[in-house]
Write a protein that holds these residues in place. Sequence first.
Motif, PDB file in Angstrom:
ATOM      1  N   GLU A 286      -6.453  -0.667  -5.460  1.00 34.83           N
ATOM      2  CA  GLU A 286      -6.196  -1.989  -4.873  1.00 34.83           C
ATOM      3  C   GLU A 286      -4.987  -1.961  -3.949  1.00 34.83           C
ATOM      4  O   GLU A 286      -4.955  -2.605  -2.910  1.00 34.83           O
ATOM      5  N   ALA A 287      -3.980  -1.194  -4.363  1.00 39.96           N
ATOM      6  CA  ALA A 287      -2.740  -1.143  -3.579  1.00 39.96           C
ATOM      7  C   ALA A 287      -2.840  -0.124  -2.445  1.00 39.96           C
ATOM      8  O   ALA A 287      -1.871   0.092  -1.723  1.00 39.96           O
ATOM      9  N   GLY A 288      -4.007   0.489  -2.334  1.00 37.90           N
ATOM     10  CA  GLY A 288      -4.200   1.445  -1.244  1.00 37.90           C
ATOM     11  C   GLY A 288      -3.480   2.765  -1.460  1.00 37.90           C
ATOM     12  O   GLY A 288      -3.195   3.492  -0.516  1.00 37.90           O
ATOM     13  N   LEU A 289      -3.147   3.065  -2.712  1.00 39.80           N
ATOM     14  CA  LEU A 289      -2.395   4.289  -2.991  1.00 39.80           C
ATOM     15  C   LEU A 289      -3.313   5.440  -3.380  1.00 39.80           C
ATOM     16  O   LEU A 289      -2.875   6.574  -3.496  1.00 39.80           O
ATOM     17  N   LEU A 290      -4.587   5.103  -3.619  1.00 42.54           N
ATOM     18  CA  LEU A 290      -5.489   6.119  -4.133  1.00 42.54           C
ATOM     19  C   LEU A 290      -6.854   5.914  -3.481  1.00 42.54           C
ATOM     20  O   LEU A 290      -7.260   4.794  -3.216  1.00 42.54           O
ATOM     21  N   ASP A 291      -7.522   7.027  -3.246  1.00 43.05           N
ATOM     22  CA  ASP A 291      -8.834   6.981  -2.628  1.00 43.05           C
ATOM     23  C   ASP A 291      -9.860   6.472  -3.641  1.00 43.05           C
ATOM     24  O   ASP A 291      -9.850   6.883  -4.800  1.00 43.05           O
ATOM     25  N   LYS A 292     -10.747   5.576  -3.188  1.00 46.72           N
ATOM     26  CA  LYS A 292     -11.693   4.938  -4.093  1.00 46.72           C
ATOM     27  C   LYS A 292     -12.587   5.949  -4.814  1.00 46.72           C
ATOM     28  O   LYS A 292     -12.922   5.783  -5.980  1.00 46.72           O
ATOM     29  N   ALA A 293     -12.929   6.988  -4.096  1.00 46.90           N
ATOM     30  CA  ALA A 293     -13.832   7.982  -4.665  1.00 46.90           C
ATOM     31  C   ALA A 293     -13.233   8.659  -5.903  1.00 46.90           C
ATOM     32  O   ALA A 293     -13.944   9.209  -6.736  1.00 46.90           O
TER      33      ALA A 293
END
Lengths: 503, 141
Positions: A286-293
């Motif tokens: 959600e915070a854009g710190l980790l790739d969704k995959a």
Amino acid sequence: MTGAASAHLPLFLAEAREHLAGLERALLALESRPSDPSALADAFRHAHTFKGMAAAVGMRGLAAQAHEAESLLARARLRPPDRDEVAALLRQRDALADALEQAAASGADPARPRSATVRIETSRLDGLLDAASGLVATKGRLVEALRRAGAGGEEAARRFDRLASEVYEGILEARLLPLSLVYDRFPRMVRELGGDQGKDVELVVEGGEVRADRRLVEALADPLLHLLRNALDHGVEPPRERIAAGKPRVGRIRVRARREPGRLVVEVSDDGRGIDAARVARRAIEAGLLDKARAASVSVEEACAVLARGGVSTAERVTATSGRGVGLDAARAWVEEVGGSLALSSLPGAGTSVRLFLPLEVALLRALVVRAGGARYALPVAQVAVTLDLAGARDGAGGLRAACEAPGGPVPLVSLAKHLGGAGGDETLALVVETPAGRVALGVSEVLGNEEVVIKPLDARFVRDPAFAGAAFLGDGRVALLLAPGAWMMPTAAQADASAAPS
Amino acid sequence: MTAEAPGAVVLVHVAGRPFALPVASVGEVLRGEPVTAVPRAAPPVAGLANHRWRIVTVLDPRMWLGLPQVPVPEEACIVVLASESPPVGLLVDDADALAPAVPIPGRRDAVLVEGTEVPLLHVTTTLRAGPTRPFEAGGAP
């Protein structure tokens, strides 16, 4: 109060505060072990002494209040007190503390020192420490000159050398404070916060006798409170959940401190539910710190690393239930400000531990001073295994080979100046350095000497580079950067490729 | 003394242009103190210097002031700021002794020094690396 009694007020205040702190400790001990006779005896002793002292300086109101507390305690002698009774005693203690501080505010200077100690302004001590740093930096040259002068100069040099170090270390020592000064606030806080949430928590503190520079100790309370709150809010489970999981009903939070060479390690751990890797992963996405995959495959170790890096809390603040991230971010911000680092580890179902690594005012350090790319750098002697001559380590084009022979086998060879973004090319020697990432030979132009130096932290607002562990003053008063042996010293991928390609 | 009307200023030059620093914001002026460069450091870090055996981080204010990166003269000075801890210094071409400053009505960004309008530098935001200009006023005149 009479004039004669008021003269004793500062001493009374200092001792009275100590007895109230002791009373609090004893009451908290009594709460966790209601039938412990020694806890009760301690509580009695502190309350009774307080009463006597208050009467002696003519503070009848305080003495009467203390007498009431004593009467309450007397009941506890008949049968072990329950939680509510201990809470009442704690309230009595607080009332005594308030009354005491009021008396202090209306009376004489409450901060007068006790006998045989002198209160020194921190800024003066800071100034003395700085001056002593200069003494240490300058002594090397002076000692060298004295030795060369002969005619008794050598003996004087030896003595001066030792004295300068002693002065510096003595001042450092005078600045040390025990961590127990910070710890004293914790038992009460944990008890109250735990009570609010219906959680039973036992706090174990270790290393209260460990001492560190006052600047660090005084600033340590806030970040530790954040971490304790985290452990309480997000670590330790409610009693029912703990029992269902087959754990003891009472949770345990442990604060431990120990000194390691050059640093202070403070650890706050709990035996709670641990970090939920999937939840952290969701927030990090959600915070854009980790790739969704990656969501499904995040391990606990990775989740801990993500939390330790920070920024995960942002997504959660919206829901008003402040997550572990908020307190962690606050603690990390402080840790980085003082030039330290933070690490997190967790075992699902078994607990979480947060470790703070804090740099200490290092007594004194033996450092090699080298020249590379026209600048001077210091490197801890202890981390240099051997110095090599680079005469045979150049390739046909005059550049450095990718590796050189060292005792114990070949070692990758890099130019220090080039690694730091400079030109390099005039390396004549290499220092074989032990780093956590392996051994590496650092090519330098020259080794200028071996000096005892004082290490000063870098201002983290402006310089944050893992290559530098601090700065040191050299004998001529100039500043040199202290190199931190680490992964940054290893050959980069591009260098490795170049060396693999046929020349 | 209020920020609007500094009674006295330290007149400095940066990239050849004059700026006025309120005297209250100046701790000390270091002359001839060598600056050790920090490789790979981000602007505005110019390097480190010895200020009474404390490390002072020396910043080059030109980026903040939108001034060209002309070479800093040999005899450059370091203005150690009064309020920063750990200590921070600004690298300037030179620094004059105190000069009386005459406020310009309705202006916070400049004062008159000997009849000439000079931009005034108030350090207003917390100093940190990066392009955020920590000065309230004082663009290139």
